[in-house]
Design an enzyme around this catalytic site. Structure first.
Site, PDB file in Angstrom:
ATOM      1  N   HIS A 122     -34.189   7.248  47.116  1.00  0.00           N
ATOM      2  CA  HIS A 122     -33.980   5.973  46.413  1.00  0.00           C
ATOM      3  C   HIS A 122     -34.828   5.673  45.245  1.00  0.00           C
ATOM      4  O   HIS A 122     -34.690   4.506  44.713  1.00  0.00           O
ATOM      5  CB  HIS A 122     -33.910   4.816  47.664  1.00  0.00           C
ATOM      6  CG  HIS A 122     -33.432   3.366  46.949  1.00  0.00           C
ATOM      7  ND1 HIS A 122     -32.244   3.085  46.647  1.00  0.00           N
ATOM      8  CD2 HIS A 122     -34.359   2.263  47.056  1.00  0.00           C
ATOM      9  CE1 HIS A 122     -32.265   2.064  46.382  1.00  0.00           C
ATOM     10  NE2 HIS A 122     -33.540   1.339  46.605  1.00  0.00           N
ATOM     11  N   SER A 157     -33.558  -0.690  42.288  1.00  0.00           N
ATOM     12  CA  SER A 157     -32.949  -1.346  43.661  1.00  0.00           C
ATOM     13  C   SER A 157     -32.631  -2.631  43.525  1.00  0.00           C
ATOM     14  O   SER A 157     -31.763  -3.090  42.521  1.00  0.00           O
ATOM     15  CB  SER A 157     -34.033  -1.134  44.603  1.00  0.00           C
ATOM     16  OG  SER A 157     -33.640  -1.195  45.898  1.00  0.00           O
ATOM     17  N   ASP A 206     -28.667   8.904  48.225  1.00  0.00           N
ATOM     18  CA  ASP A 206     -29.356   7.700  48.458  1.00  0.00           C
ATOM     19  C   ASP A 206     -28.742   6.668  49.681  1.00  0.00           C
ATOM     20  O   ASP A 206     -27.668   6.283  49.706  1.00  0.00           O
ATOM     21  CB  ASP A 206     -29.473   6.959  47.323  1.00  0.00           C
ATOM     22  CG  ASP A 206     -29.962   5.648  47.146  1.00  0.00           C
ATOM     23  OD1 ASP A 206     -30.674   5.436  48.337  1.00  0.00           O
ATOM     24  OD2 ASP A 206     -30.267   4.782  46.391  1.00  0.00           O
TER      25      ASP A 206
END
Lengths: 433, 279
Positions: free
Chosen positions: B247, B96, B219
């Site tokens: 995610h 991320s 996502d």
């Protein structure tokens, strides 16, 4: 355990083919429990939802099944689910009392607290979650958070104020330091000024002493000149022609003029040097006037001035005779000088109107007068009043300065009043004798 | 002398290989999130885990609000860990927001990194109409911040910091450790803002270290448009779309995640680079 009859249709249990095999028949208790219930897979797909949750969200069972769990969350809660909720479930197998905003079918948000547990069931990892609506509690939380925000803002404001106060303090401290600096500079300047004043006073005293000495030294040969001229006039050294007498008269007048100037200088110098002694006695003012007037009468007569005298015989002053005569002579001389031909003088003595302890001796004239803004300056050394009516008059400009100094020295004063074009009155004020 | 960075960032080192794999967790988590994938690489690599200051079991006392106001502070954490351990030819794995943090670190010190593996990266989360789709509007992020606030400081966790400091109640401390990975609401909020309000699109062109973009299906945090954008704009990058949804594929689908990473690591660096360049 309370047994409940199944609802009329078997719909409750049939929430999907998988459902039947998953939770073989959803218990009506669970279906209508006073909280939402949902089961979903790791990939987020919804497997089971109870009636309470469906009612909460406004979906039919068919609509909700196989939807992604994220699709029933408000956007902020979706992110929270991905960044917090799911990792928590995955890492710890459970998550309790998680606040989430559900997104209903019509777009409205429903606040819930979720308790969830992730477990394996028939070869699949599912998360079972109960969702309890929080309405009152949310209001309470909002109020708490709002209170916290207010408190934080107040703290921030207080900090700002404290910062400002600190700044102000720093400024004040700086100013105090600057003031202290200035103070010390002023002290140093004062000390320097004091030193310079002492130097100036020393210089002034030296000047006065020099003047006193020089005046004395100048007077001696002038007296000698006067004496020898007198002897020559008397014919001690042989006969004197008319032309010589005339010449000797001029020498005498010049010698006397010089002597007056030097006497003035000497007096000023003596006063400044603080070397004047006053021999105060009870003196009749009438005597003083009678002793002084004859000395000035020739000039008065020469200018055709009238004069009158009004001095009570009994009036006495505490004065130094010689100095008082000198002051009076000076005032009469000035009055004569500055009064046009045909004018008049007046000499008057009285007890001071405001105090029985003092007497006043006045010399008034009908002369040119002194402008109001110059009146006090006439008592300063070396000052002569300029007047368009009077041609430049001779003298040192020391007469009035010395006169006032002497009047003060005798415990009195010398003051003046004047009206331009009407005349002036000088008043000698003395303690009563 | 042991560098203070090692305790500050709660650094853990293990594995039997020599080349370092540095795993950087994302926002909201800590190094524990890697535990489903690291076993697969232990035999061949030196695994380095850490927590950003403010997350996990890092030293909260070292948290500097200025330093961590933007991703730059987190970038410094990466470089600090690399230097403290004298890491070279690092394989960086970032989830991320750590994808972007890794890119920033590689731009600062390209000599330290061999390649970058970015899981669900995004150079900008907020849409920039009309040309850029990040997936969110500003109001959405405000919604996240509100949800976080409720969960970190709502009634459930209202007393947590006070309880945590209570040595007489160790069971509560343990409970709390099982809670969110960052327990400080202020730090968490700041990390969220640094993450979701960041715009690192301008940093992409300077990247010299080759990279793998692991793009998940469905996502919401890093939608496929973002993966496509990165693939276009990031020099030396390879885009790989996973079947995994969500995610956090390294947690939800560790097997697929491991397989894709392995495949990428087996390709020679030069090959990766030139293939990406040709592509």
């Amino acid at each position: 355990m309370v047994c409940r009859a199944l609802p009329k249709s078997a719909e409750v249990a049939v929430v999907g083919e998988r459902m039947t095999s998953d939770v073989a028949g959803l218990d009506p208790l669970l279906d209508e429990a006073p909280c939402g219930f949902v089961s979903f897979l790791d990939d987020g797909h919804v497997r089971v939802a109870n009636r309470t949750l469906l009612d909460m969200l406004g979906y039919s069972r068919e609509e909700l099944l196989d939807k992604h769990i994220e699709s029933v969350l408000a956007v902020g809660s979706r992110i929270f689910y991905q960044t917090h909720f799911f990792p928590l479930l995955r890492l710890h197998g459970r998550a309790n009392e998680i606040f989430l905003l559900l997104r209903g079918k019509s777009g409205e948000d429903v606040a819930v607290l979720a308790n969830a547990i992730r477990r394996e069931r028939r070869g699949e990892w599912v998360t079972d979650a109960v969702l309890m609506r929080v309405i009152e509690r949310r209001k309470f939380e909002d109020a708490l958070l709002e209170a916290r925000r207010v408190a934080e803002e107040a703290t921030a404001a207080a900090n700002v104020q404290r910062g400002e106060t600190e700044n102000a303090n720093a400024l004040l401290e700086r100013q105090a330091t600057e003031l202290a600096d200035t103070h010390w500079k002023l002290v140093i300047q004062a000390l320097e000024l004091d030193k310079q004043r002492t130097i100036a006073e020393d210089a002034n005293r030296a000047k006065s002493e020099f003047l006193a000495m020089m005046s004395h030294e100048l007077r001696t040969p002038l007296n000698a000149i006067g004496g020898y001229v007198q002897l020559m006039e008397m014919g001690v050294h042989g006969p004197v022609t008319a032309a010589q007498t005339e010449a000797l008269g001029r020498v005498t007048r010049s010698q006397q003029h010089l002597l007056r100037l030097i006497n003035d200088l000497l007096n000023l110098a003596r006063i400044e040097a603080g070397r004047v002694d006053y021999d105060l006695q009870s003196i009749s003012l009438n005597d003083i006037v009678l002793a002084t007037l004859p000395m000035i009468e020739p000039q008065i007569a020469a200018k055709g001035l009238r004069y009158d005298v009004e001095v009570p015989l009994t009036l006495k002053a505490a004065a130094d005779r010689e100095k008082l005569e000198q002051i009076l002579l000076n005032l009469l001389s000035n009055a004569t000088k500055f009064t046009e031909n045909g004018g008049s003088l007046r000499i008057e003595a009285t007890v001071a109107p405001e105090s029985e302890d003092f007497v006043e001796l006045k010399v008034a004239d009908t002369g040119v007068g002194i402008p109001a803004d110059r009146l006090e300056h006439v008592f300063e050394p070396f000052v002569q009043v300029e007047s368009s009516h009077a041609s430049r008059v001779e003298g040192t400009g020391l007469g009035l300065s010395i006169s006032r100094d002497m009047a003060c020295g005798m415990g009195g004063d010398l003051t003046a009043e004047s009206t331009l074009g009407v005349g002036s009155t000088f008043t000698i004020r003395l303690r009563r004798g | 002398m042991v560098s203070p960075v090692l305790s500050r960032n709660n650094v853990k080192v293990f594995g039997r290989g020599t080349q370092p794999m540095l795993f950087a967790h994302g926002f909201g988590c800590d190094q524990n999130m890697w535990r489903f994938v690291t076993p697969a690489f232990e035999n061949d690599y030196r695994i380095v885990l850490f927590d950003y200051v403010g997350s996990g079991k890092s030293e909260l006392a070292s948290y500097d609000p200025e330093r961590y106001a933007t991703l730059d502070g987190y970038t410094e954490d990466i470089l600090d860990v690399c230097r403290a351990l004298d890491l070279r030819e690092v394989i960086f794995v970032g989830h991320s927001v750590s994808g972007m943090i890794g890119l920033l670190a590689a731009n600062r010190a390209p000599e330290l990194f061999e390649r970058l593996i970015l899981i669900g990266p995004s150079p900008r989360y907020i849409n920039d109409a009309p040309d850029y789709v990040g997936g969110f509007e500003r109001a959405d992020i405000e919604g996240l911040l509100e949800t976080m606030e409720k969960n970190y400081i709502g009634w459930a966790n209202f007393l947590a910091p006070a309880i945590m400091k209570n040595p007489d109640r160790p069971e509560l401390t343990a409970e709390l450790e099982a809670s969110f990975c960052s327990t400080d609401p202020v730090i968490a909020r700041r990390f969220a803002e640094a993450t979701f309000f960041a715009d690192n699109r301008a940093d992409l062109a300077a990247v010299q270290v080759p990279s793998l973009i692991m793009q998940c299906s469905e996502d919401i945090i890093a939608p496929s448009e973002v993966g496509d954008y990165l693939s276009r704009e990031l020099p030396g990058s390879t885009l790989q779309t996973l079947r995994a949804t969500g995610h956090c594929p390294h947690m939800s689908h560790p097997e697929e995640t491991i397989a894709v990473m392995r495949e990428y690591l087996q390709a020679p660096v030069d090959g990766v680079q030139s293939a990406a360049q040709i592509g």
